[in-house]
Design a protein around this motif. Sequence first.
Motif, PDB file in Angstrom:
ATOM      1  N   PRO C 100      -4.869 -16.744   8.148  1.00 21.81           N
ATOM      2  CA  PRO C 100      -5.449 -16.709   6.805  1.00 21.81           C
ATOM      3  C   PRO C 100      -5.209 -18.040   6.093  1.00 21.81           C
ATOM      4  CG  PRO C 100      -4.283 -14.662   7.238  1.00 21.81           C
ATOM      5  CD  PRO C 100      -3.986 -15.585   8.394  1.00 21.81           C
ATOM      6  N   GLY C 101      -6.203 -18.528   5.430  1.00 18.61           N
ATOM      7  CA  GLY C 101      -6.132 -19.820   4.748  1.00 18.61           C
ATOM      8  C   GLY C 101      -6.878 -20.914   5.495  1.00 18.61           C
ATOM      9  N   GLU C 102      -7.166 -20.665   6.762  1.00 11.76           N
ATOM     10  CA  GLU C 102      -7.881 -21.674   7.560  1.00 11.76           C
ATOM     11  C   GLU C 102      -9.369 -21.666   7.193  1.00 11.76           C
ATOM     12  OE1 GLU C 102      -8.009 -24.595   8.961  1.00 11.76           O
ATOM     13  OE2 GLU C 102      -6.308 -23.971  10.212  1.00 11.76           O
ATOM     14  N   THR C 103      -9.966 -22.847   7.200  1.00 11.26           N
ATOM     15  CA  THR C 103     -11.395 -22.967   6.927  1.00 11.26           C
ATOM     16  C   THR C 103     -12.151 -23.236   8.224  1.00 11.26           C
ATOM     17  OG1 THR C 103     -11.003 -23.782   4.689  1.00 11.26           O
ATOM     18  CG2 THR C 103     -13.152 -24.275   5.661  1.00 11.26           C
ATOM     19  N   LEU C 104     -13.149 -22.412   8.474  1.00 13.19           N
ATOM     20  CA  LEU C 104     -13.932 -22.520   9.711  1.00 13.19           C
ATOM     21  C   LEU C 104     -15.306 -23.113   9.445  1.00 13.19           C
ATOM     22  CD1 LEU C 104     -13.160 -19.036  11.340  1.00 13.19           C
ATOM     23  CD2 LEU C 104     -12.024 -21.232  11.755  1.00 13.19           C
ATOM     24  N   SER C 105     -15.722 -23.984  10.356  1.00 14.40           N
ATOM     25  CA  SER C 105     -17.111 -24.445  10.356  1.00 14.40           C
ATOM     26  C   SER C 105     -17.593 -24.405  11.802  1.00 14.40           C
ATOM     27  CB  SER C 105     -17.213 -25.846   9.768  1.00 14.40           C
ATOM     28  OG  SER C 105     -16.427 -26.747  10.520  1.00 14.40           O
TER      29      SER C 105
END
Lengths: 349, 349, 349
Positions: C100-105
């Motif tokens: 949680p807190g990670e940004t995915l692209s």
Amino acid sequence: MTKNNAGNYFEDFRLGQIIAHATPRTVTAGDVSLYTALYGSRFAVQSSYQFARAIGFSNAPVDDLLVFHIVFGKTVPDISLNAVANLGYANCRFLLPVHPGETLSASSEIIGLNENSNRKTGIVYVRSTGFNAAGAAVLEYVRWVMVRKRDDAAPTPGQLVPALPKVVEAGDIGKACPPLNTAAYDFTHAGSPHRFTDYAPGERIDHVDGMTVEEAEHQIATRLYQNTAKVHFNQFTEGQGRFGRRLVYGGHVMSLARALSFNGLGNAFHIAGINGGRHVAPLFAGDTVFAWSEVIERLELPDRTDVGALRLRLVATKNQPCGNFPYKSGEDYHPAVVLDLDFWVLIPR
Amino acid sequence: MTKNNAGNYFEDFRLGQIIAHATPRTVTAGDVSLYTALYGSRFAVQSSYQFARAIGFSNAPVDDLLVFHIVFGKTVPDISLNAVANLGYANCRFLLPVHPGETLSASSEIIGLNENSNRKTGIVYVRSTGFNAAGAAVLEYVRWVMVRKRDDAAPTPGQLVPALPKVVEAGDIGKACPPLNTAAYDFTHAGSPHRFTDYAPGERIDHVDGMTVEEAEHQIATRLYQNTAKVHFNQFTEGQGRFGRRLVYGGHVMSLARALSFNGLGNAFHIAGINGGRHVAPLFAGDTVFAWSEVIERLELPDRTDVGALRLRLVATKNQPCGNFPYKSGEDYHPAVVLDLDFWVLIPR
Amino acid sequence: MTKNNAGNYFEDFRLGQIIAHATPRTVTAGDVSLYTALYGSRFAVQSSYQFARAIGFSNAPVDDLLVFHIVFGKTVPDISLNAVANLGYANCRFLLPVHPGETLSASSEIIGLNENSNRKTGIVYVRSTGFNAAGAAVLEYVRWVMVRKRDDAAPTPGQLVPALPKVVEAGDIGKACPPLNTAAYDFTHAGSPHRFTDYAPGERIDHVDGMTVEEAEHQIATRLYQNTAKVHFNQFTEGQGRFGRRLVYGGHVMSLARALSFNGLGNAFHIAGINGGRHVAPLFAGDTVFAWSEVIERLELPDRTDVGALRLRLVATKNQPCGNFPYKSGEDYHPAVVLDLDFWVLIPR
């Protein structure tokens, strides 16, 4: 060896047996949002970090029934996977506040067993405890549940009907509520001007509003609690069963009625204990839940001037507004009643 | 004294009256996830902490309409519990960004009253303000709503139809958006190459996609906002009412249409103000919402070279694709139109 | 120029083309709660921060399929908006844990194109990669999808059917799982005593439980993933289409089956790779999903003594319990089968 869990049958339990349950669960702000979205609860203490901190909580505590449902859910695969009916609760005490970020786990002790005369089922009495990550108990309650036997001929595994308190004792009420600075308690923000002394035994309150339950809602809720009881989720099987449809988890009804009770009990911010409860009749999707409360007792707590306790009867009905406070005629419940819950709430003095 | 809230009737309001609303609410990442799951919104600024921080936000701001719905929800028990209809909005301005962790509260001022000639209802004009924990206004808007009288014979409590701006002023647009480093704005990640100057007044955009609404969805959304308006939740009562069914909260339609509008307006990342809006017709579960937009005006903002403002008309329909831009014939709306919203968005220059 | 996205048609793709997808997305505890609520998953590693940290994760990782669905969702507007069918997956590897807190692209490379003989459609082979905020790949997979041509007469944009591995290689398995302290792995809390060596190739496990899907549930899930495929949301259009109703996102079925598989595979806590998968038949709201698994292979991983890998076939059915392990007669699937998934899981040794 089969690796799936068939659950315990009545003859599998032993008096004094202690069962540590799977799956530990970190409660987060996400769970709190879902809880709000599923029930529309409006108690300020649980809704606002700022409100909670102002009066003395380290943060907004998680709704008491969310804690209850998560702990309850953990017990299902071991205790009630083969249950016919969840019969009752006793001596449910909230012992420590739970805040987002806390990890909950649970264990249960078998404290009573009583085979039914038909020898097909028996009643299992179980004391379940929820723990935080530090291993401290946050919740403890007794429930009893009728469980099938795998083999009717199996000898009864024990015989003891435990003595259970009718009411949670005063000394056990309020442990999950820190000392509060009630001067900082904003009654306007809380949504009600009514304090402890404004409520009197015998007083009845219609909570007015009705809430219709959808299949998706109770399924989402019950899965949130990782409760695996089959009757809530499987239309294929339930469609061929007793009711022809999925049964709403009884705890879902408790939470709906509790949320509705805000309208008349806005400052009763904390469930301190549950004395007893009965799921009088099943609820199904499409039903509309209404609720009313009666004040049974008003209790000043030892050594506390911040809050007092109200003992409430919370009655939920289906498809029946509660302006006339439907309850019982003699021993028989009004046909619309689905829940009869007897519990303690804390409210500022 | 009854302790449940019967809500205010028309004759209970007074000009200049200020009402502080219950229940303060901490907005969290859980609310943001639910908002995404309910509408499927895809604006990068709200979706990605990383994207938002790169361009100058301290963190991803919460969707503007989520803030609006939470503030709106707080006003319902005091303002519109006895409303017949929500008639309009004016001068809605977003004044500060709201990030997860912020606590919102709300108050309202009665700025207009106008009894209807039948003396059974009156129109209440109210300016509502949402505040953060520091007490700063994050949102302010006017709405007017037709409210029942408790007693037809009661004297009118006041008479004033306030002058309201047709359009939010340029100086009030953009306050909730910090100065942006638009060089760091990644148009590929944002999902659209189109900037401020690519849009021209008169341009119309079909947002193509349709979204069907389920009862569970609008109920979950409306409870998330702690909006207690009875018509959204109670099939038992509504089944006997005007429509025979629950009404979808008008704000739910606004959020659906806004999320659909990403397809064509992907860089219009912030609603800076709402000039006016009309819920033209009711929406019910089972209906499919479509939407289209028209660019009304393109406005360079004083002292800002990072973003400009587009004034948009966002029209939502039910069960009617919008390739032909259904709107009005003369004064009459196309029968499929459910929402007519006039608002300002910010978009990179 | 029209500003809405009509999606790419077969003739728009080029071999070697790289497409960076919108919308980056920060995954939060709110998404994790929703995922739990939508599927009821009970794997301890994902459920408890405390459990995950005790064995060596920095925090509870997000469910692997939640990561998969979010990355998949991003590819839809560019790859499969005009798809007729999602045909298969290959070489799906989870490369780093996501917390949680990670940004995915996400981005995709076109690695194969193959026009169908009717010249109306073609198959697009695409390798899609999900990245974290630091730009490191967290997930990579190939899928192929049949996409419509805009213009039947358009020349084929390329011709290459890529060679794809049938099975993810051993060296690629386990990258998203740090070295674990399995002495700290609590098998009681995990809910199953069964380790790596307790499973044998050929073993079949009925997961027993059934889960009925509601429209609101799959729509909420699919929007959570910001997946915009039209067939899941638009009853107005789908009601006039091939099936007369909305189609459940295939990934929703994968997640349901995976969650059901806990009952028999409680320690198989991590999907390390997906070798292949087929959505054999469509699922609709109202259907009840059941599942069973077969152990295909048991693999000791190079340099790892903490965990081993099981290659599993996970079969999901609709409205058909799996006690008899329904699968295929010859080449033909049992008519109840909806999903045939071949993947690697990690399990403590």
